[in-house]
Design an enzyme around this catalytic site. Structure first.
Site, PDB file in Angstrom:
ATOM      1  N   LYS A  56       0.863  -1.146   0.071  1.00 42.92           N
ATOM      2  CA  LYS A  56       0.046   0.058  -0.103  1.00 42.92           C
ATOM      3  C   LYS A  56       0.775   1.162   0.096  1.00 42.92           C
ATOM      4  O   LYS A  56       1.701   1.356   0.813  1.00 42.92           O
ATOM      5  CB  LYS A  56      -0.884  -0.056   1.121  1.00 42.92           C
ATOM      6  CG  LYS A  56      -2.283   0.708   1.206  1.00 42.92           C
ATOM      7  CD  LYS A  56      -3.101   0.371   2.408  1.00 42.92           C
ATOM      8  CE  LYS A  56      -4.243   1.357   2.133  1.00 42.92           C
ATOM      9  NZ  LYS A  56      -5.047   1.087   3.622  1.00 42.92           N
TER      10      LYS A  56
HETATM   11  O1  G3P Z   1      -9.092   1.888   4.173  1.00 48.16           O
HETATM   12  C1  G3P Z   1      -9.085   3.241   4.596  1.00 48.16           C
HETATM   13  C2  G3P Z   1      -9.613   3.511   5.831  1.00 48.16           C
HETATM   14  O2  G3P Z   1      -8.967   2.786   6.784  1.00 48.16           O
HETATM   15  C3  G3P Z   1      -9.833   4.886   5.978  1.00 48.16           C
HETATM   16  O3  G3P Z   1     -11.245   5.016   6.938  1.00 48.16           O
HETATM   17  O4  G3P Z   1     -12.585   5.441   8.601  1.00 48.16           O
HETATM   18  O5  G3P Z   1     -10.184   5.952   8.804  1.00 48.16           O
HETATM   19  O6  G3P Z   1     -11.501   7.184   7.171  1.00 48.16           O
HETATM   20  P1  G3P Z   1     -11.449   5.906   8.085  1.00 48.16           P
END
Ligand code: G3P
Length: 241
Positions: free
Chosen positions: A106
């Site tokens: 990633k």
């Molecule tokens: O895969 C991306 C994710 O982990 C981000 O999610 O909820 O931190 O915006 P969030």
């Protein structure tokens, strides 16, 4: 031959096992190994995504937890580099890719990240380009040969920008160029509705927080209906076995 929904076996061909790879892939977005084990046991989890924040939340050593995840889930497991420079990203990415065959490196959507993406793509190492917030960025990631592009829809919604609109824009752009193989991985999902709407658009993959995946199973009428069926069955005094 393809196992897509419209394909019929030709003469002499055997009906293939139904592989549902033409349905949206479900990844879970967590580094919590207990959650991963529990949800993977449903047979509905195709892969896992992690990021440095999720690793920090797990309290575990990065390489150790990633290795353990790859042993539980055979599908793609995203592990993120933390260097901000091309050389460091390539070095870290190679180390991560060596952990297991199902590692996806990633990389952040920066000039260095995309340069590293191109290097890995040329070497046949799978990549997930993360922190995508615009169609222009998604276009660059496809050009760099990304295996997955991760548009963060929840974080856009948080700013009163339509995250799902970004997904439909990217899908429209990619579909104009059939040779693009980059998969749209809908990320930063916050609710079952995000997943449903992205599926309506034909997004390839969604990464789903465990609580959201659990919420997708639920409907109060399912619980109520099952309760009534069981109460009536009890009255019959029968058992199937
Ligand atoms: O895969 C991306 C994710 O982990 C981000 O999610 O909820 O931190 O915006 P969030």
């Amino acid at each position: 031959f393809s196992t897509g929904p419209d394909q019929q076996p030709g003469p002499g061909q055997v009906e293939p096992d139904i592989k549902q790879d033409y349905l949206m892939e479900f990844f879970i977005d967590t580094a919590d190994i207990n959650e991963i084990r529990e949800l993977a046991a449903t047979g509905l989890v195709d892969g896992v995504t992690t990021n440095p924040s999720l690793i920090a939340k797990s309290g575990r050593q990065f390489i150790e937890v990633i290795k353990e995840i790859t042993e539980v889930v055979s599908g793609p497991v995203s592990a993120e580099v933390t260097s901000l420079k091309y050389e460091g990203m390539v070095e870290e990415g190679r180390k991560l890719a060596a952990i297991a065959d199902n590692i996806v490196v990633k990389l952040p959507l920066t000039p260095d990240g995309l340069k590293a993406c191109k290097t890995f793509s040329d070497e046949g190492i799978s990549t997930n380009v993360t922190l995508c917030f615009s169609s222009a960025q998604a276009l660059l990631a496809a050009k760099a040969g990304a295996t997955y592009i991760s548009p963060f829809i929840g974080r856009l919604d948080d700013l009163a920008q339509d995250g799902l609109l970004l997904i439909s824009d990217i899908l429209e752009i990619y579909s104009a160029y059939p040779d693009i193989s980059t998969k749209v991985l809908v990320a930063s999902t916050r609710s079952p509705l995000h997943i449903v709407e992205a599926a309506k658009m034909g997004a390839d993959t969604a990464t789903i927080p465990p609580a959201v995946l659990r919420a997708m199973f639920k409907h109060p009428l399912t619980d109520k209906g099952l309760e009534a069926f069981m109460a009536d069955w009890e009255k019959t005094g029968q058992s199937i076995l």
